[in-house]
Design a protein around this motif. Structure first.
Motif, PDB file in Angstrom:
ATOM      1  N   ALA A 340       0.854  -1.200   0.000  1.00 26.41           N
ATOM      2  CA  ALA A 340       0.000   0.000   0.000  1.00 26.41           C
ATOM      3  C   ALA A 340       0.884   1.241   0.000  1.00 26.41           C
ATOM      4  N   ALA A 341       0.555   2.202  -0.842  1.00 29.12           N
ATOM      5  CA  ALA A 341       1.336   3.444  -0.912  1.00 29.12           C
ATOM      6  C   ALA A 341       0.501   4.505  -1.617  1.00 29.12           C
ATOM      7  N   ASP A 342       0.963   5.753  -1.542  1.00 24.98           N
ATOM      8  CA  ASP A 342       0.345   6.791  -2.367  1.00 24.98           C
ATOM      9  C   ASP A 342       0.689   6.505  -3.821  1.00 24.98           C
ATOM     10  N   GLY A 343      -0.301   6.629  -4.677  1.00 18.17           N
ATOM     11  CA  GLY A 343      -0.071   6.396  -6.095  1.00 18.17           C
ATOM     12  C   GLY A 343       0.227   7.684  -6.838  1.00 18.17           C
ATOM     13  N   ALA A 344       0.299   7.575  -8.160  1.00 13.13           N
ATOM     14  CA  ALA A 344       0.610   8.726  -8.998  1.00 13.13           C
ATOM     15  C   ALA A 344      -0.601   9.615  -9.232  1.00 13.13           C
ATOM     16  N   THR A 345      -1.787   9.061  -9.046  1.00 13.83           N
ATOM     17  CA  THR A 345      -3.013   9.769  -9.413  1.00 13.83           C
ATOM     18  C   THR A 345      -3.520  10.636  -8.280  1.00 13.83           C
ATOM     19  N   TYR A 346      -4.052  11.811  -8.617  1.00 15.98           N
ATOM     20  CA  TYR A 346      -4.742  12.612  -7.608  1.00 15.98           C
ATOM     21  C   TYR A 346      -6.125  13.003  -8.105  1.00 15.98           C
ATOM     22  N   GLU A 347      -7.059  12.994  -7.176  1.00 14.56           N
ATOM     23  CA  GLU A 347      -8.458  13.340  -7.467  1.00 14.56           C
ATOM     24  C   GLU A 347      -8.613  14.858  -7.451  1.00 14.56           C
ATOM     25  N   HIS A 348      -9.467  15.362  -8.316  1.00 20.15           N
ATOM     26  CA  HIS A 348      -9.668  16.816  -8.374  1.00 20.15           C
ATOM     27  C   HIS A 348     -11.025  17.150  -8.978  1.00 20.15           C
ATOM     28  N   VAL A 349     -11.468  18.377  -8.746  1.00 22.28           N
ATOM     29  CA  VAL A 349     -12.661  18.898  -9.411  1.00 22.28           C
ATOM     30  C   VAL A 349     -12.254  20.074 -10.291  1.00 22.28           C
ATOM     31  N   ASP A 350     -12.808  20.112 -11.494  1.00 20.10           N
ATOM     32  CA  ASP A 350     -12.571  21.219 -12.428  1.00 20.10           C
ATOM     33  C   ASP A 350     -13.906  21.839 -12.805  1.00 20.10           C
ATOM     34  N   PHE A 351     -13.899  23.137 -13.051  1.00 20.21           N
ATOM     35  CA  PHE A 351     -15.086  23.837 -13.532  1.00 20.21           C
ATOM     36  C   PHE A 351     -15.049  23.979 -15.049  1.00 20.21           C
ATOM     37  N   THR A 352     -16.231  24.140 -15.649  1.00 19.21           N
ATOM     38  CA  THR A 352     -16.330  24.475 -17.068  1.00 19.21           C
ATOM     39  C   THR A 352     -16.607  25.970 -17.183  1.00 19.21           C
ATOM     40  N   PHE A 353     -15.745  26.652 -17.942  1.00 15.64           N
ATOM     41  CA  PHE A 353     -15.787  28.111 -18.037  1.00 15.64           C
ATOM     42  C   PHE A 353     -16.484  28.608 -19.294  1.00 15.64           C
ATOM     43  N   ASP A 354     -16.787  27.706 -20.238  1.00 11.63           N
ATOM     44  CA  ASP A 354     -17.205  28.179 -21.563  1.00 11.63           C
ATOM     45  C   ASP A 354     -18.434  27.451 -22.128  1.00 11.63           C
ATOM     46  N   ASN A 355     -19.340  27.013 -21.240  1.00 17.18           N
ATOM     47  CA  ASN A 355     -20.517  26.266 -21.731  1.00 17.18           C
ATOM     48  C   ASN A 355     -21.839  26.960 -21.423  1.00 17.18           C
ATOM     49  N   LYS A 356     -21.767  28.251 -21.037  1.00 14.54           N
ATOM     50  CA  LYS A 356     -22.945  29.037 -20.675  1.00 14.54           C
ATOM     51  C   LYS A 356     -23.658  28.462 -19.452  1.00 14.54           C
ATOM     52  N   ARG A 488     -16.506  12.268 -22.752  1.00 14.46           N
ATOM     53  CA  ARG A 488     -17.295  13.504 -22.672  1.00 14.46           C
ATOM     54  C   ARG A 488     -16.478  14.707 -22.222  1.00 14.46           C
ATOM     55  N   LEU A 489     -15.252  14.483 -21.812  1.00 10.61           N
ATOM     56  CA  LEU A 489     -14.456  15.597 -21.310  1.00 10.61           C
ATOM     57  C   LEU A 489     -14.343  16.695 -22.362  1.00 10.61           C
ATOM     58  N   GLY A 490     -14.744  17.906 -21.972  1.00 13.46           N
ATOM     59  CA  GLY A 490     -14.652  19.045 -22.863  1.00 13.46           C
ATOM     60  C   GLY A 490     -15.837  19.250 -23.775  1.00 13.46           C
ATOM     61  N   ASP A 491     -16.900  18.429 -23.633  1.00 18.36           N
ATOM     62  CA  ASP A 491     -18.022  18.567 -24.575  1.00 18.36           C
ATOM     63  C   ASP A 491     -19.086  19.564 -24.120  1.00 18.36           C
ATOM     64  N   GLY A 492     -18.894  20.186 -22.927  1.00 19.71           N
ATOM     65  CA  GLY A 492     -19.792  21.245 -22.484  1.00 19.71           C
ATOM     66  C   GLY A 492     -21.094  20.781 -21.860  1.00 19.71           C
ATOM     67  N   THR A 493     -21.275  19.461 -21.689  1.00 21.09           N
ATOM     68  CA  THR A 493     -22.545  18.945 -21.165  1.00 21.09           C
ATOM     69  C   THR A 493     -22.558  18.843 -19.642  1.00 21.09           C
ATOM     70  N   TYR A 494     -21.542  19.353 -18.985  1.00 17.00           N
ATOM     71  CA  TYR A 494     -21.454  19.324 -17.522  1.00 17.00           C
ATOM     72  C   TYR A 494     -20.793  20.618 -17.059  1.00 17.00           C
ATOM     73  N   ASP A 495     -20.942  20.915 -15.775  1.00 18.40           N
ATOM     74  CA  ASP A 495     -20.372  22.140 -15.214  1.00 18.40           C
ATOM     75  C   ASP A 495     -19.195  21.862 -14.289  1.00 18.40           C
ATOM     76  N   VAL A 496     -19.202  20.676 -13.685  1.00 21.53           N
ATOM     77  CA  VAL A 496     -18.122  20.242 -12.804  1.00 21.53           C
ATOM     78  C   VAL A 496     -17.734  18.825 -13.198  1.00 21.53           C
ATOM     79  N   SER A 497     -16.435  18.567 -13.312  1.00 21.13           N
ATOM     80  CA  SER A 497     -15.972  17.196 -13.559  1.00 21.13           C
ATOM     81  C   SER A 497     -15.183  16.717 -12.358  1.00 21.13           C
ATOM     82  N   LEU A 498     -15.317  15.434 -12.087  1.00 15.42           N
ATOM     83  CA  LEU A 498     -14.663  14.811 -10.940  1.00 15.42           C
ATOM     84  C   LEU A 498     -13.926  13.578 -11.453  1.00 15.42           C
TER      85      LEU A 498
END
Length: 601
Positions: A340-356, A488-498
């Motif tokens: 067991a150890a910390d892996g390379a991946t980190y979890e994050h939330v991003d906003f969509t700035f350009d989907n109205k 779907r990443l970047g397709d504008g159909t969501y406001d927050v991605s996790l």
């Protein structure tokens, strides 16, 4: 290199590391490879492309296999030090201007006998630099790449370092040396081309055969080089089409050209969605000498099913999605080691700035500050501590929130950066403060669509905790989770991605792809000229400048309410005691990095 690995790139350390001379992987006089040994490995996602440089192909599920099928100029060991690979050597031959020479070993050959040489690396430069693209993007609504017409050149990839090479490279008469000249100093020149699972990319002579109809290998290489040198739009249009999608497949291809490789393993079986089998290639001429004859990767997205497969002896090694239940079940199995150890991946939330949507100024009367306050309110409600306490600490009682966009907790610059970057104050689960920010923005009950992998139990738990907190703060949360979230990443159909980013290396320039205007991993349409200038400085930075620049970068991300990191993934490497020398590293390709050292009792 600045590419994506979905639960896939943020840098895990600060300084670029120099290539250190060593014996090529697996080198030596050991002839154990002739033994009839086999390893079965469990993985959660199926292979889909031999070209890991494209947006579609650049995923860990592909990298773990192409890494075994192709040699490289360098790779990361389990101490995150870059070691010299089996293809040849990389050296800086001029500092001003920066020139980097790649010299191929004489025994570097593709599996059809064609030499691996400068044409292959020149094609990788053309494909990843965006210098030859005639359009900024050429994608369908679902994010897949379109077929280029005769007047359009679009290679579906871009890296900041490759783009700094503007001139056609110097190539020796025998094609065994290629020298790239950078237009500016570049911090991560050591690992820009030919490192890790990407190797030199796809074979140029096969691309020429498919795209240009040139059957002779040398004539094909020459045709590729001529098209690049002449910037021949008609030829490059065809070449980019083949490069973008021509090496994608989800079951064993009938066309053997797609399986041409230059490493010790060859693909021999591929049942769609079930398994891939690699076997040692007796035509391989390089120095890598694996000890295992056959490697089969079996697919199942259910981590508990993987534990059952380990217990039943169907699988020898796996790195499943880590949960407390998975850890507990694995620890109960006799004859199994659990690291067991910390892996390379980190979890994050991003906003969509350009989907109205609610975080886009366009939906707030064009008011940038109003939109930013709505983003700040959502961040303020983010229950990061609660998520770590309830979901991650059962796996790692020392787990903490990750408070940096660029650094792993415990890395050399982490404390200095997180002390001043503002992340821990911006996203601290303060519902009252979040309510106040929404009131100040004058926005009532904005609807926020949250996109995540809704088949992943850990993400389901995260979503519920986020939903509860955000709704208390005054948001309306709409669940738009999807098993096919990656497409779907970047397709504008969501406001927050996790989702999660997994690092491919340790260079500071990896940040470029995430935060620069229009960059490959910048799915939310974030754009700030100040940020672009900071990233410009990072590209050419020296080691003693990088911490201050990273602080400046992270402060700007917080100021703009870009999103927030949440936690470092706990990683479980689970393997039967019959397999020796299993070690993971916290960058892609994780536990596959030293496959040539695996032994089976």
């Amino acid at each position: 290199m600045n590419k994506r690995f979905l639960a896939a790139g943020a840098s895990v350390a600060a300084a670029a590391m120099v290539l250190t001379a060593c014996t090529p992987p697996g080198g030596g006089d050991d002839d154990d490879a002739s033994k009839d040994t086999a390893v079965n490995i469990g993985w959660n996602e199926s292979f889909r492309s031999m070209n890991t440089l494209t947006a579609n192909g650049n995923a860990t599920s592909n990298a773990i296999l192409t890494y075994m099928m192709n040699d490289n100029f360098g790779y990361y060991d389990d101490n995150l030090e870059v070691q010299e690979g089996a293809l040849g050597k990389v050296e800086q031959v001029s500092e001003d201007p920066l020139k980097v020479k790649y010299t191929f070993n004489d025994d570097a050959k593709w599996s059809d006998g064609t030499p691996v040489d400068a044409a292959d690396l020149a094609l990788t430069w053309a494909g990843t630099s965006a210098n030859f693209n005639t359009v900024e993007a050429n994608n369908n609504d679902d994010g897949t790449v379109k077929k280029n017409d005769a007047k359009t050149v679009y290679f579906d990839s871009s890296t900041a370092g490759s783009a700094l090479v503007k001139k056609f490279p110097e190539i020796s008469d025998d094609g065994k040396e290629i020298t790239f000249e950078y237009s500016k100093p570049y911090a991560d020149w050591q690992t820009e081309f030919g490192t890790g699972a990407d190797g030199v990319g796809v074979p140029a002579h096969i691309v020429a055969k498919k795209a240009l109809g040139v059957d002779d290998a040398q004539e094909g290489k020459d045709a590729i080089l001529k098209a690049i040198k002449d910037k021949d739009t008609k030829a490059l249009s065809k070449i980019s089409n083949t490069w973008n999608t021509g090496f994608d497949f989800t079951s064993m291809p009938k066309d053997e050209d797609l399986l041409v490789h230059n490493g010790p393993y060859k693909m021999t079986k591929f049942e769609e969605g079930q398994y891939v089998t690699l076997e040692l290639d007796d035509k391989y001429t390089g120095p890598v000498k694996p000890k295992v004859k056959t490697v089969t990767v079996r697919y199942n997205g259910d981590p508990m099913a993987m534990i059952q497969a380990i217990e039943n002896g169907e699988v020898d090694m796996t790195q499943p999605q880590a949960t407390a239940d998975v850890l507990s079940a694995a620890e109960k199995i006799d004859g199994v080691t659990v690291d067991a150890a910390d892996g390379a991946t980190y979890e994050h939330v991003d906003f969509t700035f350009d989907n109205k949507g609610p975080f886009d100024p366009a939906a707030n009367g064009g008011d940038e500050e109003k939109a930013k306050k709505v983003r700040q309110a959502f961040l303020k409600a983010m229950p990061r501590e609660d998520i770590v306490e309830k979901i991650i600490k059962p796996l790692n009682d020392k787990a903490v929130t990750r408070d940096s966009y660029s650094q792993v907790p415990g890395s050399p610059m982490y404390d200095a950066i997180t002390k001043v970057n503002g992340v821990s104050d911006a996203a601290d689960g303060d519902v009252k403060a979040a309510k106040k920010l929404l009131e100040e923005a004058g926005v009532d009950a904005p609807t926020v669509r949250v996109m995540y992998d809704n088949t992943n139990s850990r993400r389901q738990q995260e979503f519920q905790l986020i939903k509860e907190s955000a709704e208390k703060a005054g948001f309306k949360i709409k669940d738009v989770g999807d098993v096919n979230w990656g497409t779907r990443l970047g397709d504008g159909t969501y406001d927050v991605s996790l989702f999660g980013w997994q690092s491919e290396g340790t260079g500071v320039t990896e940040n470029d792809a995430n935060f620069r205007t229009g960059a490959q991993n910048n799915y939310g349409g974030y754009s700030n000229k100040k940020m672009d200038k900071i990233l410009d400085k990072l590209l050419v930075s020296k080691e003693d400048q990088q911490q201050d620049l990273l602080i400046e970068m992270e402060k700007q991300l917080t100021e703009d309410a870009f999103g927030a990191p949440i936690f470092q993934f706990p990683e479980l490497t689970i393997y039967r005691d019959s397999v020796k020398n299993v070690k993971s590293t916290s960058v892609s390709p994780t536990m596959f990095w030293n496959y040539w050292e695996w032994e089976v009792n």
